[in-house]
Structures are given as structure tokens and as C-alpha cells.
Design a protein around this motif. Structure first.
Motif, PDB file in Angstrom:
ATOM      1  N   GLN A  20       0.815  -1.205   0.000  1.00  0.00           N
ATOM      2  CA  GLN A  20       0.000   0.000   0.000  1.00  0.00           C
ATOM      3  C   GLN A  20       0.855   1.264   0.000  1.00  0.00           C
ATOM      4  N   LYS A  21       2.051   1.202   0.562  1.00  0.00           N
ATOM      5  CA  LYS A  21       2.878   2.409   0.650  1.00  0.00           C
ATOM      6  C   LYS A  21       3.350   2.881  -0.716  1.00  0.00           C
ATOM      7  N   MET A 147      -1.311  -1.462  11.679  1.00  0.00           N
ATOM      8  CA  MET A 147      -0.618  -2.733  11.796  1.00  0.00           C
ATOM      9  C   MET A 147       0.819  -2.598  11.315  1.00  0.00           C
ATOM     10  N   VAL A 148       1.733  -3.255  12.017  1.00  0.00           N
ATOM     11  CA  VAL A 148       3.096  -3.441  11.534  1.00  0.00           C
ATOM     12  C   VAL A 148       3.158  -4.886  11.050  1.00  0.00           C
ATOM     13  N   GLU A 149       3.313  -5.063   9.743  1.00  0.00           N
ATOM     14  CA  GLU A 149       3.299  -6.393   9.146  1.00  0.00           C
ATOM     15  C   GLU A 149       4.593  -7.148   9.429  1.00  0.00           C
ATOM     16  N   LYS A 150       4.621  -8.398   9.023  1.00  0.00           N
ATOM     17  CA  LYS A 150       5.795  -9.243   9.269  1.00  0.00           C
ATOM     18  C   LYS A 150       7.039  -8.729   8.551  1.00  0.00           C
ATOM     19  N   ASP A 151       6.831  -7.972   7.453  1.00  0.00           N
ATOM     20  CA  ASP A 151       7.972  -7.402   6.734  1.00  0.00           C
ATOM     21  C   ASP A 151       8.323  -5.995   7.221  1.00  0.00           C
ATOM     22  N   GLY A 152       7.615  -5.517   8.259  1.00  0.00           N
ATOM     23  CA  GLY A 152       7.897  -4.207   8.835  1.00  0.00           C
ATOM     24  C   GLY A 152       7.135  -3.057   8.205  1.00  0.00           C
ATOM     25  N   SER A 153       6.321  -3.346   7.182  1.00  0.00           N
ATOM     26  CA  SER A 153       5.546  -2.279   6.548  1.00  0.00           C
ATOM     27  C   SER A 153       4.307  -1.949   7.378  1.00  0.00           C
ATOM     28  N   VAL A 154       3.761  -0.769   7.121  1.00  0.00           N
ATOM     29  CA  VAL A 154       2.570  -0.302   7.830  1.00  0.00           C
ATOM     30  C   VAL A 154       1.344  -0.587   6.970  1.00  0.00           C
ATOM     31  N   TYR A 175       0.909   6.295   6.578  1.00  0.00           N
ATOM     32  CA  TYR A 175       1.181   5.533   5.355  1.00  0.00           C
ATOM     33  C   TYR A 175       2.434   6.035   4.640  1.00  0.00           C
ATOM     34  N   SER A 176       2.814   7.279   4.894  1.00  0.00           N
ATOM     35  CA  SER A 176       3.927   7.899   4.180  1.00  0.00           C
ATOM     36  C   SER A 176       5.265   7.769   4.891  1.00  0.00           C
ATOM     37  N   LEU A 177       5.319   7.045   6.005  1.00  0.00           N
ATOM     38  CA  LEU A 177       6.584   6.873   6.731  1.00  0.00           C
ATOM     39  C   LEU A 177       7.666   6.350   5.789  1.00  0.00           C
ATOM     40  N   ALA A 178       8.842   6.933   5.873  1.00  0.00           N
ATOM     41  CA  ALA A 178       9.922   6.581   4.947  1.00  0.00           C
ATOM     42  C   ALA A 178      10.543   5.222   5.247  1.00  0.00           C
ATOM     43  N   GLU A 179      10.612   4.885   6.517  1.00  0.00           N
ATOM     44  CA  GLU A 179      11.296   3.654   6.925  1.00  0.00           C
ATOM     45  C   GLU A 179      10.296   2.576   7.325  1.00  0.00           C
ATOM     46  N   LYS A 180      10.767   1.336   7.261  1.00  0.00           N
ATOM     47  CA  LYS A 180       9.970   0.218   7.770  1.00  0.00           C
ATOM     48  C   LYS A 180      10.299  -0.010   9.239  1.00  0.00           C
TER      49      LYS A 180
END
Length: 205
Positions: A20-21, A147-154, A175-180
Motif C-alpha cells: 500500500q505504501k 498494523m506493523v506487518e511481518k515485513d515491517g511495513s505499515v 502511510y507515508s513513513l519513509a522507513e519500515k
């Protein structure tokens, strides 16, 4: 002037969405390219002008164009938010389980943002487009669950507060956070983890 005060807290639950990001990244890249082009053109014009009054006018025009660009970009980000929400709604959000409160003792590591909560707090504050928040109240609040997914994405960002425009801008910022994130870990494996981020926007004259 508007000041953003952010408090953080963690809670637990479920939901999942991938990629989604990318929607938000594409929008930001597009408008950043146009900002760079405008910046170069205005700089050429500014440097070539010797008259001080005209230089001041050029600078004013530049700031006006940048403010307009911010507003146009925000409209595009709202469109990206709607698209992501539609994709989320098409997925079965109950098919995957997140960490539940009953499993808290099994957590070996909670999800964490690079640099810690202070870095997360600062980046959300920087990403929040406060000109897109409309309120007659001096202080407005929202709680942003994500949610913080298993791959670190939001994923699955949902803000609940009395001010719709603040909710929307808070969701776009997350949703726009630069880092995981570094994901949570249970029994040696990455796990889905839920955060709740309380936000308070104080508007001062």
C-alpha cells in the motif's frame, strides 16, 4: 502556528495489506520532481535579476507556488488514501491473525521504528500536512491504529477522532513513513503487531 504533540502507546489486534505504501511513494516522488524543477527555474530567474525589489517579488512568487504545490500534492495523497482503503476493503482482513493480548507473554520482541518512538513521533509530525486540517477548536485529538506487518511495513491505518480532516491527514502521514519497522517476534518468527498512536493537534494564534 500549529504545534503537534504526539503520545505513543501500543495495543494489539489483527489485519493485513501489502504494497500500500507504493501509492504514497509514487505521489511524493512525482511532486518532489516538480518541486526540484520549479526550484531550479526560480533560482535561475532570481540569480539573473539584479534589482532588489524584483528579487523579493520572485522569492514571493516562489513561496506561493510551493504552497500551491503542497496543496495539490495533498489532494493526490487523499486520492491515494481512498485507493488503498478500497484495496483493504476488498481483502479478507480476518483471515490473518495478529498478536492478541492473551499472547503478550510470548512476545520476544515488539515492533520498533528505526531510532525508536521519538524518531517515529518526529517523522509523523514532519509528515502531517497541518494546512489540510480544518477546525474551530483549539485542540483536536485522534487515535491512529495501524498494523506493523511481518515485513515491517505499515498497513490498515485507521484514525478515530472527532475531526475528519485531522483523521485523514494523520492516516496519510502514517502511510507515508519513509522507513519500515523492525517487526515483532514470537517464537523466533516475525509477527503482525498493532500500534495505537494518540495524536493531539494544538492550534495557537
Amino acid at each position: 502556528m500549529r504545534t503537534l504533540f504526539i503520545c505513543l502507546a501500543c495495543f494489539i489486534s489483527s489485519l493485513y495489506l501489502s504494497q500500500q505504501k507504493e501509492e504514497f511513494r509514487l505521489v511524493k516522488n512525482y511532486y518532489n520532481q516538480h518541486r526540484n524543477m520549479l526550484n531550479k527555474e526560480f533560482k535561475k530567474k532570481f540569480d539573473a535579476e539584479s534589482n532588489t525589489v524584483k528579487k523579493t517579488a520572485i522569492k514571493g512568487d516562489f513561496l506561493f507556488f510551493m504552497k500551491k504545490m503542497d496543496s495539490i500534492e495533498n489532494n493526490a495523497l487523499i486520492g491515494a488514501l481512498v485507493k488503498v482503503r478500497n484495496l483493504e476493503d476488498l481483502r479478507s482482513i480476518n483471515s490473518l491473525k495478529a498478536i492478541s493480548s492473551e499472547k503478550l507473554p510470548d512476545i520476544e520482541k515488539v515492533a520498533d521504528y528505526p531510532g525508536g518512538l521519538n524518531s517515529l513521533r518526529q517523522e509523523v509530525a514532519n509528515l502531517l500536512y497541518v494546512d489540510g486540517v480544518y477546525s474551530q477548536e483549539k485542540t483536536i485529538k485522534t487515535d491512529v491504529a495501524f498494523m506493523v506487518e511481518k515485513d515491517g511495513s505499515v498497513s490498515n491505518v485507521h484514525a478515530q477522532g472527532d475531526n475528519f480532516t485531522f483523521n485523514r491527514q494523520a492516516e496519510i502521514a502514517l502511510y507515508s513513513l519513509a522507513e519500515k519497522f523492525s517487526p515483532a517476534v514470537i517464537k523466533g518468527d516475525p509477527a503482525i503487531y498493532r500500534f495505537t498512536l494518540p495524536l493531539t493537534l494544538t492550534i495557537t494564534d
